[in-house]
Design an enzyme around this catalytic site. Structure first.
Site, PDB file in Angstrom:
ATOM      1  N   CYS A  19       0.830  -1.190   0.000  1.00 10.55           N
ATOM      2  CA  CYS A  19       0.000   0.000   0.000  1.00 10.55           C
ATOM      3  C   CYS A  19       0.872   1.250   0.000  1.00 10.55           C
ATOM      4  O   CYS A  19       2.093   1.192  -0.092  1.00 10.55           O
ATOM      5  CB  CYS A  19      -0.897   0.014   1.241  1.00 10.55           C
ATOM      6  SG  CYS A  19      -1.793  -1.518   1.512  1.00 10.55           S
ATOM      7  N   ILE A  62      -4.092  -9.493   1.414  1.00 10.30           N
ATOM      8  CA  ILE A  62      -4.555 -10.405   2.462  1.00 10.30           C
ATOM      9  C   ILE A  62      -5.853  -9.856   3.059  1.00 10.30           C
ATOM     10  O   ILE A  62      -5.963  -8.644   3.291  1.00 10.30           O
ATOM     11  CB  ILE A  62      -3.480 -10.570   3.554  1.00 10.30           C
ATOM     12  CG1 ILE A  62      -2.272 -11.328   2.988  1.00 10.30           C
ATOM     13  CG2 ILE A  62      -4.035 -11.291   4.778  1.00 10.30           C
ATOM     14  CD1 ILE A  62      -1.105 -11.424   3.935  1.00 10.30           C
ATOM     15  N   ASN A  77       2.117  -0.149   5.352  1.00 13.88           N
ATOM     16  CA  ASN A  77       2.497  -0.491   3.981  1.00 13.88           C
ATOM     17  C   ASN A  77       3.385  -1.718   4.027  1.00 13.88           C
ATOM     18  O   ASN A  77       4.457  -1.684   4.632  1.00 13.88           O
ATOM     19  CB  ASN A  77       3.246   0.694   3.349  1.00 13.88           C
ATOM     20  CG  ASN A  77       3.990   0.310   2.087  1.00 13.88           C
ATOM     21  OD1 ASN A  77       3.599  -0.612   1.379  1.00 13.88           O
ATOM     22  ND2 ASN A  77       5.079   1.006   1.813  1.00 13.88           N
ATOM     23  N   ASP A 121      -3.275  -9.233   8.234  1.00 14.73           N
ATOM     24  CA  ASP A 121      -2.006  -9.138   8.956  1.00 14.73           C
ATOM     25  C   ASP A 121      -1.873  -7.789   9.647  1.00 14.73           C
ATOM     26  O   ASP A 121      -1.159  -7.657  10.644  1.00 14.73           O
ATOM     27  CB  ASP A 121      -0.825  -9.380   8.014  1.00 14.73           C
ATOM     28  CG  ASP A 121      -0.759  -8.402   6.847  1.00 14.73           C
ATOM     29  OD1 ASP A 121      -1.807  -7.854   6.466  1.00 14.73           O
ATOM     30  OD2 ASP A 121       0.337  -8.206   6.290  1.00 14.73           O
ATOM     31  N   GLY A 150      14.718 -12.660  -6.486  1.00 14.49           N
ATOM     32  CA  GLY A 150      15.947 -13.196  -5.912  1.00 14.49           C
ATOM     33  C   GLY A 150      16.898 -12.177  -5.333  1.00 14.49           C
ATOM     34  O   GLY A 150      18.016 -12.538  -4.928  1.00 14.49           O
TER      35      GLY A 150
END
Length: 645
Positions: free
Chosen positions: A2, A54, A75, A100, A364
């Site tokens: 966010c 989520i 965020n 969360d 990665g």
């Protein structure tokens, strides 16, 4: 993922108004297009732009605890939130959502400011404690998510991006000489600095508290190489690393939307995609960049992994035309001068991910810093070897093994080799020794600034600035560990995770996640002996040992090829500068901006137009000048010129 923004008014200052916070959030719409939220509580205004990942229905922010005395605008992602939630419920806390975010307010109730140390995630947090009348700001350990702040009309303003702060008319827009000097030295501002006067950033791993007594800022986490070494056989350590990475990937796949992965063709992204395919039940959807220029293209290696894993894969070709057209938009989102075009293809790749219906990708990044993968570490090891044994017969052979991927290698010419690798050898114990060559090349752009600006830039001392970010005990660490620390606190946090990471993904409303930057992985890596990272010129020793059996041999045998993209060549076509480039670098434009010498810039433009800019220095100077002029137009003058070309 966010965008957050807000205002805090100390005693005697006017309270925040809803329309002010709404304007700040509106400037961050690209970070959170799925919804906006606002909370005004006396001296504090919290704003939020949401990208739903989520609890799509119940996770709207700002969000409060049960009695609505603690509010948070957040965020990022907390990957261990289910475990924390279970623990907090057992301690008597009641939850109203499955997000969360709600974990944060209850964890703060339970642990106070130490709540941040319990988090496994990537985040920028603004938490208002209405009982104690204090604002708490926190940033994740390695700086994945940004957080800027400034004093505006006697009040404290904060936002995920500087453009959120510039939505307030009371903040003057001026470039900062120290921030520019740092960017044209270490590729990014350092510490709390930015390239804008009066604007600061909260450093990675830091907590900032504001209340009636003032401000207190502290570091709650850092890379440390003074913990006891891990005691186990190499095979046992490889197994432990493998298990740790499996868990890091498992945690970062948590989402209520589909999750994809970037696949570059190198070792690090190959490990991430292999872990998803072999150790989770998440369907593997992968995305890659390809280039027309063979020097930058890794599509052959990407296809090796695609066939090996049978992944659902797509690639996006970054042509020179596409890079040039998107570069102004890149600078708009980066909010900092760039010395490479490399962020632009990453933004175009994020666009393609969004178009495919994905909001989240695993990448990665971070493995090179943690496990000793960069050429810079090899260069430093070789230069230290030369300093100890200047007459060694192995010197020429070792030089020849560097940069196998470059068409024009710094090690190709004997005279250049002597100057490049033979200079500064008396400074092997200096903190910035490994970075001296990069710094000298990047700072060549100074010569193109007007005298008054050049004087201010040269007054900034890179060694002194670096000394301010070094921890106690730094001098006692091994040379490679010192090099790793400096890299993590300069190029990684300021450039790779910012201009090339968060900003380019969020330009397309995409959340990038970094399993190698799980703090448990970093802490494990910091306790390894250097020989398990870099052995001679063989990099990532333990990482390759841990995953060699699951990867094609051609991937593990490859030398590190850093991600790069064509630079100055992108901005010319048919023997001339592209129209918007010619307009931006015209003498009249340069004179109006007052930053660069038109005559000097004209010579560099001609050199690049003629295809004679083959070295890093010329290319970095050209891209640096062009991006600074774009920054001046877009963020200082407030012009939209041009967001696409």
């Amino acid at each position: 993922m966010c965008g957050i923004a807000g205002l805090w008014s100390p005693p005697g200052a006017p309270p925040p108004r809803a329309e002010e916070v709404r304007a700040m959030v509106a400037a961050l719409h690209h970070r959170g297009p799925d919804g906006h939220g606002l909370r005004i509580d006396g001296p504090v205004g919290l704003g939020h732009a949401r990208l739903s990942i989520i609890d799509l229905e119940g996770g709207a922010q700002p969000l409060a605890n049960e009695d609505e005395r603690i509010w948070v605008s957040f965020n990022g992602e907390i990957f261990n939130y289910p475990e924390l939630r279970t623990e907090l419920i057992a301690q008597g806390h009641r939850f109203r959502t499955a997000s969360d975010t709600e974990v944060l307010v209850h964890l703060y109730e339970q642990h106070g400011d130490e709540f941040v140390e319990r988090l496994n995630g990537q985040f920028a947090i603004a938490l208002w404690d209405g009982v104690r009348r204090r604002l708490v700001l926190a940033r994740d350990r390695v700086g994945i998510r940004p957080l800027f702040h400034a004093e505006v009309d006697g009040r404290f303003a904060f936002a995920s991006e500087v453009k959120g702060l510039f939505a307030l008319p009371g903040l003057a827009r001026r470039l900062d000489a120290s921030g520019l000097a740092a960017t044209f030295s270490y590729w990014a501002p350092m510490g709390t600095g930015t390239v804008f006067e009066g604007v600061e950033q909260l450093p990675p791993g830091h907590l900032l508290v504001l209340d009636a007594a003032g401000r207190q800022q502290r570091c709650y986490w850092d890379w440390r190489f003074d913990a006891p070494r891990l005691r186990a056989s190499d095979d046992e350590l490889a197994e432990r690393l493998h298990a740790l990475m499996v868990d890091a990937v498992r945690l970062q796949l948590r989402a209520d939307v589909p999750v994809g992965a970037y696949l570059s063709g190198g070792l690090d992204s190959s490990i991430i995609t292999t872990l998803i395919a072999r150790h989770t039940d998440t369907p593997l959807r992968s995305f890659s960049l390809t280039f027309d220029d063979a020097e930058f293209d890794e599509s052959t290696h990407q296809q090796v992994l695609v066939r090996h894993l049978n992944t659902d894969h797509s690639s996006m070709r970054a042509t020179r035309d596409a890079i040039a057209a998107a570069f102004p938009r890149t600078v708009w989102h980066a909010e900092v001068p760039l010395v490479r075009t490399a962020p632009t293809p990453m933004m175009l790749l994020a666009d393609s991910v969004r178009a495919a219906g994905y909001k989240v990708v695993l990448t990665g990044e971070g493995a090179d810093e943690a496990f000793g993968g960069y050429d810079l570490f090899k260069e430093a090891a070789l230069r230290r070897f030369v300093a100890r044994r200047p007459g060694s017969r192995w010197r020429a052979a070792l030089l020849g093994r560097l940069y196998p991927y470059l068409s024009t290698s710094p090690a190709a010419a004997r005279s250049l080799t002597q100057s490049y690798f033979g200079s500064g050898l008396e400074d092997v114990d200096e903190p910035g020794f490994a970075h001296a060559m990069r710094l000298a090349t990047t700072r060549r752009v100074f010569q193109f600034f007007r005298p008054e600006w050049r004087e201010k830039l040269l007054a900034w001392d890179p060694a002194e600035a670096l000394a301010h970010v070094l921890p106690d005990g730094f001098a006692q660490w091994q040379p490679l560990e010192r090099d790793q620390y400096v890299e993590a606190h300069t190029l990684m946090s300021g450039y790779l995770l910012a201009a090339q990471g968060d900003r380019m993904a969020m330009a397309a409303s995409i959340e990038a996640r970094f399993p190698f930057l799980d703090h448990r992985v970093i802490e494990f890596a910091c306790r390894l002996p250097p020989r398990l990272k870099l052995r001679g010129l063989y990099e990532k020793v333990l990482l390759k040992r841990a995953f060699g059996r699951e990867l094609p041999a051609s991937i593990t045998r490859r030398s590190k090829q850093p991600y790069r993209a064509p630079d100055s060549a992108c901005f010319f076509e048919h023997g001339a500068a592209r129209p918007w480039v010619a307009e931006l670098l015209a003498p009249s434009s340069l004179d109006r901006a007052g930053l660069f010498e038109p005559a000097a810039v004209a010579k560099l433009v001609e050199k690049c137009r003629a295809g004679r800019a083959i070295g890093f220095g010329d290319n970095m100077a050209f891209v640096g000048i062009l991006s600074t002029m774009l920054l001046q137009r877009q963020h200082i003058e407030g012009s939209a010129f041009p967001l696409s070309a």
